[in-house]
Design a protein around this motif. Structure first.
Motif, PDB file in Angstrom:
ATOM      1  N   GLN A 195      45.957  32.436  32.119  1.00 33.51           N
ATOM      2  CA  GLN A 195      47.361  32.527  31.737  1.00 33.51           C
ATOM      3  C   GLN A 195      48.175  33.127  32.879  1.00 33.51           C
ATOM      4  O   GLN A 195      47.636  33.850  33.720  1.00 33.51           O
ATOM      5  CB  GLN A 195      47.522  33.428  30.501  1.00 33.51           C
ATOM      6  N   ASN A 196      49.468  32.837  32.895  1.00 27.49           N
ATOM      7  CA  ASN A 196      50.367  33.485  33.843  1.00 27.49           C
ATOM      8  C   ASN A 196      50.836  34.808  33.252  1.00 27.49           C
ATOM      9  O   ASN A 196      50.993  34.944  32.036  1.00 27.49           O
ATOM     10  CB  ASN A 196      51.576  32.595  34.137  1.00 27.49           C
ATOM     11  N   LYS A 197      51.058  35.793  34.125  1.00 31.06           N
ATOM     12  CA  LYS A 197      51.467  37.113  33.647  1.00 31.06           C
ATOM     13  C   LYS A 197      52.272  37.817  34.735  1.00 31.06           C
ATOM     14  O   LYS A 197      51.913  37.761  35.917  1.00 31.06           O
ATOM     15  CB  LYS A 197      50.216  37.939  33.305  1.00 31.06           C
ATOM     16  N   ASP A 198      53.341  38.455  34.346  1.00 28.61           N
ATOM     17  CA  ASP A 198      54.129  39.240  35.287  1.00 28.61           C
ATOM     18  C   ASP A 198      53.542  40.650  35.337  1.00 28.61           C
ATOM     19  O   ASP A 198      53.639  41.408  34.369  1.00 28.61           O
ATOM     20  CB  ASP A 198      55.599  39.287  34.837  1.00 28.61           C
ATOM     21  N   ILE A 199      52.874  40.981  36.442  1.00 28.03           N
ATOM     22  CA  ILE A 199      52.219  42.282  36.585  1.00 28.03           C
ATOM     23  C   ILE A 199      53.115  43.180  37.433  1.00 28.03           C
ATOM     24  O   ILE A 199      53.424  42.862  38.586  1.00 28.03           O
ATOM     25  CB  ILE A 199      50.827  42.128  37.235  1.00 28.03           C
ATOM     26  N   LYS A 200      53.517  44.289  36.865  1.00 19.86           N
ATOM     27  CA  LYS A 200      54.468  45.192  37.504  1.00 19.86           C
ATOM     28  C   LYS A 200      53.976  45.675  38.860  1.00 19.86           C
ATOM     29  O   LYS A 200      52.835  46.113  39.003  1.00 19.86           O
ATOM     30  CB  LYS A 200      54.722  46.392  36.576  1.00 19.86           C
ATOM     31  N   GLU A 201      54.853  45.547  39.871  1.00 25.09           N
ATOM     32  CA  GLU A 201      54.611  46.051  41.230  1.00 25.09           C
ATOM     33  C   GLU A 201      53.363  45.447  41.881  1.00 25.09           C
ATOM     34  O   GLU A 201      52.756  46.069  42.758  1.00 25.09           O
ATOM     35  CB  GLU A 201      54.520  47.580  41.233  1.00 25.09           C
ATOM     36  N   ALA A 202      52.964  44.264  41.459  1.00 29.68           N
ATOM     37  CA  ALA A 202      51.765  43.631  42.029  1.00 29.68           C
ATOM     38  C   ALA A 202      52.125  42.757  43.224  1.00 29.68           C
ATOM     39  O   ALA A 202      53.237  42.227  43.326  1.00 29.68           O
ATOM     40  CB  ALA A 202      51.060  42.803  40.966  1.00 29.68           C
ATOM     41  N   HIS A 203      51.170  42.583  44.123  1.00 33.88           N
ATOM     42  CA  HIS A 203      51.297  41.665  45.260  1.00 33.88           C
ATOM     43  C   HIS A 203      51.477  40.242  44.715  1.00 33.88           C
ATOM     44  O   HIS A 203      50.923  39.898  43.672  1.00 33.88           O
ATOM     45  CB  HIS A 203      50.021  41.762  46.101  1.00 33.88           C
ATOM     46  N   PRO A 204      52.247  39.391  45.415  1.00 28.80           N
ATOM     47  CA  PRO A 204      52.495  38.028  44.901  1.00 28.80           C
ATOM     48  C   PRO A 204      51.239  37.197  44.624  1.00 28.80           C
ATOM     49  O   PRO A 204      51.227  36.395  43.696  1.00 28.80           O
ATOM     50  CB  PRO A 204      53.334  37.378  46.007  1.00 28.80           C
ATOM     51  N   ASN A 205      50.176  37.391  45.412  1.00 26.13           N
ATOM     52  CA  ASN A 205      48.950  36.595  45.230  1.00 26.13           C
ATOM     53  C   ASN A 205      47.909  37.397  44.446  1.00 26.13           C
ATOM     54  O   ASN A 205      46.804  37.636  44.932  1.00 26.13           O
ATOM     55  CB  ASN A 205      48.371  36.171  46.577  1.00 26.13           C
ATOM     56  N   THR A 206      48.259  37.797  43.237  1.00 25.41           N
ATOM     57  CA  THR A 206      47.400  38.687  42.465  1.00 25.41           C
ATOM     58  C   THR A 206      46.746  37.977  41.286  1.00 25.41           C
ATOM     59  O   THR A 206      47.373  37.164  40.612  1.00 25.41           O
ATOM     60  CB  THR A 206      48.212  39.894  41.937  1.00 25.41           C
ATOM     61  N   ALA A 207      45.485  38.324  41.057  1.00 20.41           N
ATOM     62  CA  ALA A 207      44.764  37.882  39.856  1.00 20.41           C
ATOM     63  C   ALA A 207      44.204  39.111  39.162  1.00 20.41           C
ATOM     64  O   ALA A 207      43.729  40.041  39.815  1.00 20.41           O
ATOM     65  CB  ALA A 207      43.636  36.926  40.219  1.00 20.41           C
ATOM     66  N   GLN A 208      44.273  39.088  37.859  1.00 17.16           N
ATOM     67  CA  GLN A 208      43.673  40.141  37.034  1.00 17.16           C
ATOM     68  C   GLN A 208      42.616  39.478  36.166  1.00 17.16           C
ATOM     69  O   GLN A 208      42.902  38.473  35.504  1.00 17.16           O
ATOM     70  CB  GLN A 208      44.744  40.802  36.175  1.00 17.16           C
ATOM     71  N   ILE A 209      41.408  40.008  36.182  1.00 14.77           N
ATOM     72  CA  ILE A 209      40.289  39.383  35.469  1.00 14.77           C
ATOM     73  C   ILE A 209      39.658  40.390  34.523  1.00 14.77           C
ATOM     74  O   ILE A 209      39.299  41.496  34.934  1.00 14.77           O
ATOM     75  CB  ILE A 209      39.223  38.857  36.456  1.00 14.77           C
ATOM     76  N   ILE A 210      39.525  40.000  33.262  1.00 12.19           N
ATOM     77  CA  ILE A 210      38.854  40.820  32.267  1.00 12.19           C
ATOM     78  C   ILE A 210      37.538  40.128  31.927  1.00 12.19           C
ATOM     79  O   ILE A 210      37.528  38.964  31.520  1.00 12.19           O
ATOM     80  CB  ILE A 210      39.716  40.986  30.999  1.00 12.19           C
ATOM     81  N   MET A 211      36.422  40.839  32.111  1.00 13.52           N
ATOM     82  CA  MET A 211      35.095  40.251  31.901  1.00 13.52           C
ATOM     83  C   MET A 211      34.401  40.919  30.727  1.00 13.52           C
ATOM     84  O   MET A 211      34.405  42.145  30.616  1.00 13.52           O
ATOM     85  CB  MET A 211      34.258  40.398  33.173  1.00 13.52           C
ATOM     86  N   GLU A 212      33.796  40.094  29.883  1.00 15.38           N
ATOM     87  CA  GLU A 212      33.103  40.585  28.697  1.00 15.38           C
ATOM     88  C   GLU A 212      31.733  39.931  28.573  1.00 15.38           C
ATOM     89  O   GLU A 212      31.554  38.771  28.948  1.00 15.38           O
ATOM     90  CB  GLU A 212      33.919  40.275  27.437  1.00 15.38           C
ATOM     91  N   ALA A 213      30.783  40.678  28.026  1.00 16.89           N
ATOM     92  CA  ALA A 213      29.452  40.158  27.706  1.00 16.89           C
ATOM     93  C   ALA A 213      28.823  41.101  26.692  1.00 16.89           C
ATOM     94  O   ALA A 213      29.080  42.309  26.714  1.00 16.89           O
ATOM     95  CB  ALA A 213      28.575  40.050  28.952  1.00 16.89           C
ATOM     96  N   GLU A 214      28.004  40.548  25.838  1.00 13.94           N
ATOM     97  CA  GLU A 214      27.374  41.352  24.797  1.00 13.94           C
ATOM     98  C   GLU A 214      26.474  42.430  25.407  1.00 13.94           C
ATOM     99  O   GLU A 214      25.670  42.162  26.302  1.00 13.94           O
ATOM    100  CB  GLU A 214      26.544  40.448  23.868  1.00 13.94           C
TER     101      GLU A 214
END
Length: 202
Positions: free
Chosen positions: A71-90
């Motif tokens: 998804q696209n997201k506006d991340i406050k004060e982030a660099h223009p080429n930023t990715a945020q990744i949330i990883m889950e596993a049992e």
């Protein structure tokens, strides 16, 4: 982008079962057209940036049972080429990593589970989450000295005094699993991850 995904996987210590990826700025604007989305998923699957399977990473993820959303997201004060990744596993604690591309295949990791950090992943890097209390830095330094590991740089980040801290230690050598196990057994050490720039994980 593939390198961001790969470092995220290395820090997590395994391939996530579920990944939520947020694209910010230029990554959000041109992500699909430039294949940023596919490269990030490829990295999470363990593919190196020159892997010929990157364009088909979505299909590979489906075959390997890794669920993901982008998804696209506006991340406050982030660099223009930023990715945020949330990883889950049992059975594994959820991990959130935020990183950005600075061009030429180079990246910077700037947040780890909400804490500010700053490292490139280009060197052997030990990431230690610990309780912010006296003696922890000396304890880590002593354990690395015992294992004959030379420290190139050490940075310490914390959310608040007496709260949670993160040590980012760049080393000249690969840190052996015995040293990592030794660190993890110490009181006040919450989690230890080792990042090998050649692609292996502990």
């Amino acid at each position: 982008a593939a390198r961001i995904g790969l470092i995220a996987r290395q820090l997590y210590g395994r391939q996530p079962e579920k990944a939520t990826v947020y694209l910010h700025g230029s990554f959000a604007a041109t992500g699909k057209g430039h294949g940023t989305d596919k490269a990030l998923i490829a990295g999470l699957l363990g593919m190196l940036p020159d892997d010929m399977r990157i364009p088909s990473s979505f299909e590979v993820a489906k075959e390997e049972g890794m669920e993901f959303t982008i998804q696209n997201k506006d991340i406050k004060e982030a660099h223009p080429n930023t990715a945020q990744i949330i990883m889950e596993a049992e059975g594994v604690p959820t991990m959130t990593i935020q990183a950005y591309s600075i061009g030429g295949g180079r990246i910077r990791v700037c947040k780890l589970d909400g804490l500010d950090v700053n490292f490139s992943g280009e060197s052997c890097t030990l990431i230690i989450r610990n309780v912010d209390e006296p003696g922890r830095i000396m304890e880590v330094a002593a354990a690395l000295s015992k294992a004959e590991i030379n420290v190139a740089t050490m940075q310490v980040f914390r959310d608040k005094r007496g709260g949670t801290a993160v040590m980012v230690v760049e080393t000249d050598q690969i840190v052996p699993k015995t040293a990592i196990d030794d660190l993890e057994s110490k009181p006040g050490i919450i989690r230890v991850k080792f990042l090998d720039p050649n692609g292996t994980t502990v």
